[in-house]
Design a protein around this motif. Structure first.
Motif, PDB file in Angstrom:
ATOM      1  N   TYR A  65       1.151  15.603  23.138  1.00 47.91           N
ATOM      2  CA  TYR A  65       0.153  15.172  22.156  1.00 47.91           C
ATOM      3  C   TYR A  65      -0.272  16.273  21.193  1.00 47.91           C
ATOM      4  O   TYR A  65      -1.169  16.082  20.377  1.00 47.91           O
ATOM      5  CB  TYR A  65      -1.089  14.621  22.866  1.00 47.91           C
ATOM      6  N   ALA A  66       0.374  17.442  21.253  1.00 45.08           N
ATOM      7  CA  ALA A  66      -0.094  18.606  20.500  1.00 45.08           C
ATOM      8  C   ALA A  66      -0.141  18.374  18.994  1.00 45.08           C
ATOM      9  O   ALA A  66      -1.124  18.734  18.331  1.00 45.08           O
ATOM     10  CB  ALA A  66       0.779  19.819  20.818  1.00 45.08           C
ATOM     11  N   THR A  67       0.907  17.788  18.431  1.00 43.62           N
ATOM     12  CA  THR A  67       0.928  17.601  16.977  1.00 43.62           C
ATOM     13  C   THR A  67      -0.179  16.652  16.537  1.00 43.62           C
ATOM     14  O   THR A  67      -0.927  16.943  15.594  1.00 43.62           O
ATOM     15  CB  THR A  67       2.296  17.068  16.521  1.00 43.62           C
ATOM     16  N   GLY A  68      -0.310  15.508  17.215  1.00 47.75           N
ATOM     17  CA  GLY A  68      -1.336  14.542  16.852  1.00 47.75           C
ATOM     18  C   GLY A  68      -2.734  15.074  17.035  1.00 47.75           C
ATOM     19  O   GLY A  68      -3.611  14.905  16.163  1.00 47.75           O
ATOM     20  N   LEU A  69      -2.994  15.747  18.154  1.00 48.54           N
ATOM     21  CA  LEU A  69      -4.318  16.312  18.388  1.00 48.54           C
ATOM     22  C   LEU A  69      -4.611  17.418  17.383  1.00 48.54           C
ATOM     23  O   LEU A  69      -5.746  17.543  16.890  1.00 48.54           O
ATOM     24  CB  LEU A  69      -4.411  16.855  19.819  1.00 48.54           C
ATOM     25  N   GLY A  70      -3.598  18.202  17.042  1.00 48.23           N
ATOM     26  CA  GLY A  70      -3.791  19.251  16.041  1.00 48.23           C
ATOM     27  C   GLY A  70      -4.165  18.683  14.685  1.00 48.23           C
ATOM     28  O   GLY A  70      -5.005  19.240  13.965  1.00 48.23           O
ATOM     29  N   ILE A  71      -3.543  17.560  14.300  1.00 44.21           N
ATOM     30  CA  ILE A  71      -3.899  16.900  13.044  1.00 44.21           C
ATOM     31  C   ILE A  71      -5.368  16.497  13.070  1.00 44.21           C
ATOM     32  O   ILE A  71      -6.098  16.660  12.069  1.00 44.21           O
ATOM     33  CB  ILE A  71      -3.000  15.668  12.816  1.00 44.21           C
ATOM     34  N   THR A  72      -5.829  16.000  14.199  1.00 43.23           N
ATOM     35  CA  THR A  72      -7.233  15.608  14.334  1.00 43.23           C
ATOM     36  C   THR A  72      -8.151  16.822  14.217  1.00 43.23           C
ATOM     37  O   THR A  72      -9.170  16.778  13.516  1.00 43.23           O
ATOM     38  CB  THR A  72      -7.452  14.893  15.677  1.00 43.23           C
ATOM     39  N   TYR A  73      -7.808  17.919  14.876  1.00 44.75           N
ATOM     40  CA  TYR A  73      -8.621  19.137  14.781  1.00 44.75           C
ATOM     41  C   TYR A  73      -8.745  19.614  13.332  1.00 44.75           C
ATOM     42  O   TYR A  73      -9.832  19.928  12.841  1.00 44.75           O
ATOM     43  CB  TYR A  73      -8.001  20.263  15.617  1.00 44.75           C
ATOM     44  N   ARG A 117      -6.475  27.371  23.022  1.00 46.70           N
ATOM     45  CA  ARG A 117      -5.669  28.304  22.234  1.00 46.70           C
ATOM     46  C   ARG A 117      -5.094  27.633  20.986  1.00 46.70           C
ATOM     47  O   ARG A 117      -5.022  28.249  19.919  1.00 46.70           O
ATOM     48  CB  ARG A 117      -4.530  28.872  23.089  1.00 46.70           C
ATOM     49  N   MET A 118      -4.669  26.361  21.111  1.00 46.98           N
ATOM     50  CA  MET A 118      -4.133  25.661  19.949  1.00 46.98           C
ATOM     51  C   MET A 118      -5.204  25.473  18.884  1.00 46.98           C
ATOM     52  O   MET A 118      -4.972  25.762  17.697  1.00 46.98           O
ATOM     53  CB  MET A 118      -3.571  24.294  20.341  1.00 46.98           C
ATOM     54  N   GLU A 119      -6.369  24.982  19.271  1.00 48.16           N
ATOM     55  CA  GLU A 119      -7.430  24.749  18.292  1.00 48.16           C
ATOM     56  C   GLU A 119      -7.839  26.051  17.612  1.00 48.16           C
ATOM     57  O   GLU A 119      -8.018  26.094  16.385  1.00 48.16           O
ATOM     58  CB  GLU A 119      -8.645  24.108  18.966  1.00 48.16           C
ATOM     59  N   GLN A 120      -7.944  27.117  18.376  1.00 45.07           N
ATOM     60  CA  GLN A 120      -8.321  28.397  17.789  1.00 45.07           C
ATOM     61  C   GLN A 120      -7.276  28.876  16.789  1.00 45.07           C
ATOM     62  O   GLN A 120      -7.615  29.346  15.690  1.00 45.07           O
ATOM     63  CB  GLN A 120      -8.513  29.439  18.886  1.00 45.07           C
ATOM     64  N   THR A 121      -6.008  28.764  17.144  1.00 40.92           N
ATOM     65  CA  THR A 121      -4.934  29.190  16.235  1.00 40.92           C
ATOM     66  C   THR A 121      -4.952  28.381  14.945  1.00 40.92           C
ATOM     67  O   THR A 121      -4.866  28.944  13.840  1.00 40.92           O
ATOM     68  CB  THR A 121      -3.568  29.037  16.926  1.00 40.92           C
ATOM     69  N   LEU A 122      -5.073  27.066  15.055  1.00 37.80           N
ATOM     70  CA  LEU A 122      -5.088  26.203  13.872  1.00 37.80           C
ATOM     71  C   LEU A 122      -6.279  26.506  12.981  1.00 37.80           C
ATOM     72  O   LEU A 122      -6.139  26.675  11.758  1.00 37.80           O
ATOM     73  CB  LEU A 122      -5.111  24.736  14.294  1.00 37.80           C
ATOM     74  N   GLY A 165       0.209  21.928  15.026  1.00 43.00           N
ATOM     75  CA  GLY A 165      -0.138  21.985  16.439  1.00 43.00           C
ATOM     76  C   GLY A 165       1.075  21.913  17.349  1.00 43.00           C
ATOM     77  O   GLY A 165       1.115  22.552  18.408  1.00 43.00           O
ATOM     78  N   GLY A 166       2.093  21.153  16.938  1.00 40.42           N
ATOM     79  CA  GLY A 166       3.293  21.022  17.753  1.00 40.42           C
ATOM     80  C   GLY A 166       4.031  22.337  17.922  1.00 40.42           C
ATOM     81  O   GLY A 166       4.412  22.715  19.036  1.00 40.42           O
ATOM     82  N   VAL A 167       4.233  23.063  16.824  1.00 37.21           N
ATOM     83  CA  VAL A 167       4.977  24.316  16.942  1.00 37.21           C
ATOM     84  C   VAL A 167       4.129  25.391  17.607  1.00 37.21           C
ATOM     85  O   VAL A 167       4.660  26.277  18.290  1.00 37.21           O
ATOM     86  CB  VAL A 167       5.506  24.782  15.561  1.00 37.21           C
ATOM     87  N   VAL A 168       2.819  25.320  17.449  1.00 36.80           N
ATOM     88  CA  VAL A 168       1.948  26.276  18.137  1.00 36.80           C
ATOM     89  C   VAL A 168       2.092  26.121  19.650  1.00 36.80           C
ATOM     90  O   VAL A 168       2.270  27.109  20.382  1.00 36.80           O
ATOM     91  CB  VAL A 168       0.481  26.095  17.704  1.00 36.80           C
TER      92      VAL A 168
END
Length: 458
Positions: free
Chosen positions: A229-237, A412-417, A386-389
């Motif tokens: 779900y990383a890419t989709g959740l990253g888009i939301t963040y 870590r993903m949210e912080q990086t984005l 988010g996916g590549v992170v």
């Protein structure tokens, strides 16, 4: 075993997408045609590579990029074309064509998805590899960009045919990939199971297991929690942060339309829905569904698992992909394929914010039209990163054989984005440009610094 009965998930655009192999004869079809007098389908469209080059050249002009760096970064570093045989269930031998492109290795090994789709081309792989270079640099990951694909509709193959095709393609590109050379991942038409077959094939050639050769694989063989779900959740963040920074709003009761309901689109819909957004429309390659009061995303996901499409969902009314893009919503998420928002339909886009879930969904001409109309675009290289992170996190964990828990992955993903989004917004202020230009400037400056420090060999 019946043909196509065991694969899970569906596919849309982004690195990390999952694919479901379904019986095409059993699926509903929605055929949409342009209204009378609409000649947009007859207008020539730029290829994905032409779009990627145009975007790069505009930013290179804007930042007065050194001519040597410009020439170096404008083309892929290496390209591979393979033609290979696969034995079908009928006993027939079919020849398939595949590609793998490395765009740049200045910051480290290349990273990028593998796509199974009937419209895959070398030019498309070149474009997607270039976009991955910018995305990885923008996220400050030690990668360059890559992309690969096979010209095939995976929905037409049985599980056995899909496995044989995958293992033969993996063999053909095996000298091109590796944990310190090029690390593939899922994309349109591929999923975790396909990544597992590639990892196993590569490992069998070497004589021992090498989990770090690929990301997006099952957790049971070295994948990471949270990758699905990383890419989709990253888009939301990222969308939530931009809404707050630019519009002073959160996701609560924001009207959202999402084109594409594979891995990226479905997880974007669910994660936005869970945070209070009203997802009023979604679509896939068969058609779309609309509900002014908001769709029940969990019920819709169950419907897709059972039928293979969003069409026919009882909780909404049918609509076409074209109609979805032009709905009066707060946020539009194009999460299907590249080139969806063009000079033809950009004047009719009514969203206040476009969050690019797919790679390259907006052409340069459409970008200019949207900007002139005051519509804000969150560019793909930050919006869907988010996916590549998380793929990077998976690669690091694989190399170390030490794994993090799910909450750590999310944090870590949210912080990086958000750290890199803040850097991009800072560039928009300092240099007076839009988000896409600022994102490209940031990425190209980071790559250029790596190239300057390393120098040109020999």
């Amino acid at each position: 075993m019946a043909k196509n009965e065991t694969m899970e998930g569906r596919s849309d655009a982004s690195a990390g997408d999952a694919a479901q192999v379904i019986d095409r004869q059993a699926q509903p079809r929605v055929v949409t045609t342009p209204p009378p007098g609409d000649r947009s389908a007859e207008l020539p469209r730029a290829t994905a590579y032409e779009v990627a080059q145009a975007q790069f050249n505009m930013v290179a002009d804007f930042m007065d990029l050194d001519p040597d760096l410009r020439a170096y970064l404008s083309r892929p570093q290496r390209e591979l074309i393979v033609h290979f045989p696969v034995r079908m269930d009928s006993g027939e031998m079919r020849i398939f064509t595949g590609f793998r492109v490395h765009h740049n290795t200045a910051k480290g090994p290349t990273k990028g998805g593998i796509r199974y789709h009937p419209d895959v081309t070398l030019d498309e792989c070149r474009a997607l590899a270039m976009w991955m270079t910018w995305k990885c640099a923008l996220m400050n990951l030690p990668y360059g960009g890559a992309k690969g694909g096979v010209i095939v509709d995976p929905h037409d193959l049985s599980r056995g045919e899909l496995e044989r095709l995958t293992r033969r393609y993996a063999t053909e590109i095996s000298f091109f990939i590796g944990p310190e050379r090029d690390i593939p991942a899922p994309d349109v038409g591929t999923n975790a199971q396909i990544m597992a077959w590639i990892m196993d094939t590569y490992s069998m050639h070497r004589g021992y297991s090498i989990p770090a050769v690929i990301t997006g694989k099952p957790v049971s063989i070295g994948g990471t929690v949270g990758r699905e779900y990383a890419t989709g959740l990253g888009i939301t963040y990222v969308t939530r942060a931009v809404l707050k920074q630019r519009f002073g709003r959160g996701l609560e009761d924001i009207r959202v339309a999402i084109q594409g309901f594979g891995n990226v689109g479905s997880w974007t819909a669910l994660s936005m829905h869970e945070r209070g957004a009203r997802v009023v429309a979604v679509s896939d390659r068969f058609g779309g569904v609309f509900n002014e009061k908001g769709l029940d995303i969990r019920h819709l996901m169950r419907h897709v698992q059972e039928t293979g499409s969003v069409t026919g969902f009882a909780g909404g009314e049918p609509l076409s992909n074209r109609e979805l893009l032009e709905l009066p919503v707060d946020v539009l998420v194009p999460a299907a394929l590249e080139g969806q928002i063009t000079r033809e339909n950009a004047p009719r886009i009514q969203a206040s914010l476009v969050a690019e879930g797919a790679n390259g969904p907006t052409t340069p001409e459409a970008d200019r039209i949207l900007e002139e109309r005051g519509i804000l675009v969150i560019p793909d290289i930050i919006c869907n990163a988010g996916g590549v992170v998380v793929s990077y996190f998976e690669w690091v964990q694989g190399l170390q054989s030490y794994f993090w828990n799910e909450s750590e992955i999310r944090r870590r993903m949210e912080q990086t984005l958000l750290d890199n989004l803040e850097a991009v917004i800072g560039v928009t202020v300092r240099r007076g440009c839009n988000l896409r230009t600022a994102a490209y400037v940031t990425a190209i400056e980071r790559i250029s610094e790596a190239v300057r420090v390393r120098g040109f060999y020999p």
